[in-house]
Write an enzyme that holds these catalytic residues in place. Sequence first.
Site, short mmCIF file in Angstrom:
data_model
loop_
_atom_site.label_atom_id
_atom_site.label_comp_id
_atom_site.label_asym_id
_atom_site.label_seq_id
_atom_site.Cartn_x
_atom_site.Cartn_y
_atom_site.Cartn_z
N GLY A 16 -141.42 21.94 87.23
CA GLY A 16 -142.32 22.73 88.07
C GLY A 16 -143.78 22.33 88.01
N SER A 17 -144.07 21.06 87.68
CA SER A 17 -145.48 20.68 87.61
C SER A 17 -146.13 20.69 89.00
CB SER A 17 -145.65 19.32 86.94
OG SER A 17 -145.09 18.29 87.71
N ASN A 18 -145.34 20.38 90.03
CA ASN A 18 -145.91 20.46 91.39
C ASN A 18 -146.18 21.90 91.80
OD1 ASN A 18 -146.21 17.76 92.82
ND2 ASN A 18 -144.21 17.55 91.82
N MET A 96 -133.59 19.29 94.02
CA MET A 96 -132.77 18.08 93.93
C MET A 96 -131.48 18.11 94.76
SD MET A 96 -134.82 16.35 92.24
CE MET A 96 -133.92 14.86 91.81
N VAL A 99 -130.67 19.48 102.01
CA VAL A 99 -130.79 20.75 102.74
C VAL A 99 -129.95 20.68 104.01
CG1 VAL A 99 -132.43 22.11 104.07
CG2 VAL A 99 -133.04 21.33 101.79
N HIS A 115 -142.03 13.71 97.68
CA HIS A 115 -141.13 12.66 97.21
C HIS A 115 -141.94 11.57 96.50
CE1 HIS A 115 -137.59 10.13 97.07
NE2 HIS A 115 -138.39 9.12 97.40
C1 GRF Z 1 -141.40 15.09 91.41
O1 GRF Z 1 -141.62 13.79 90.98
C2 GRF Z 1 -141.00 15.14 92.86
O2 GRF Z 1 -141.60 14.14 93.61
C3 GRF Z 1 -139.52 14.91 92.77
O3 GRF Z 1 -139.11 15.64 91.64
C4 GRF Z 1 -140.18 15.71 90.70
C5 GRF Z 1 -140.41 17.16 90.38
O4 GRF Z 1 -141.30 17.36 89.33
N1 GRF Z 1 -138.88 15.28 94.02
P1 GRF Z 1 -141.83 18.81 88.97
O5 GRF Z 1 -140.62 19.71 88.72
O6 GRF Z 1 -142.67 19.31 90.10
O7 GRF Z 1 -142.62 18.61 87.71
#
Ligand code: GRF
Length: 197
Positions: A16-18, A96, A99, A115
């Site tokens: 969940g870093s994004n 992951m 959809v 992505h």
């Molecule tokens: C990211 O690298 C995103 O591009 C890919 O999965 C990873 C998710 O990372 N689709 P996080 O869970 O947001 O840390």
Amino acid sequence: MRLAMVKLGILGSGKGSNFASLLAGISSGQIQATVEIVMSDNPHAGILDLARRADIRAEVIHEPRFKTRLSEDVESLVAKTLKSAHVELLVLAGYMRMVKKPLLEAFPRRMINIHPSLLPQFPGLEAWKQALESGASETGCTVHYVDDGMDTGELIAQERVPILPDDTAASLHARIQEAEHRLLPRVVADICQALAS
Ligand code: GRF
């Protein structure tokens, strides 16, 4: 004038870093939005803990049958849950699975994905490894609208990332993630601004 807040929904399978970068963007005022709900197909995903700690509704998606997609009834339930939470923009932040129709029909041009490559190069899993193994000198990250293909939807924005001679898969992925954490909040901020005006 204060703009109306856009209601976000988040789907994620990992740490969940994004999602955290979106929360930071909301806190700083960069993104005019609220996160209404976070849903994950992985009951142990860090993204659910992050949501709970931020007092955001966090739901597990139970899919016993498939690994790479949701069955139609489960995906329909997810779409219904997101709609009942009044989600206006759905962000796939490390989700992951592919959809399918229920979500695509519920969020036409209102669903985006991050992505870790410069699409259309290196779609699919572990795109940073694909980039490293290709011998390319740069890769990056892409935010795109989601369609029914594997990372094939219309591109919205990209950020380039150099591949250095001594990079490992881990060091390259970390550098791409730093770029993701700049790009995703910027794109979400722009879309929210457009939706609210
Ligand atoms: C990211 O690298 C995103 O591009 C890919 O999965 C990873 C998710 O990372 N689709 P996080 O869970 O947001 O840390």
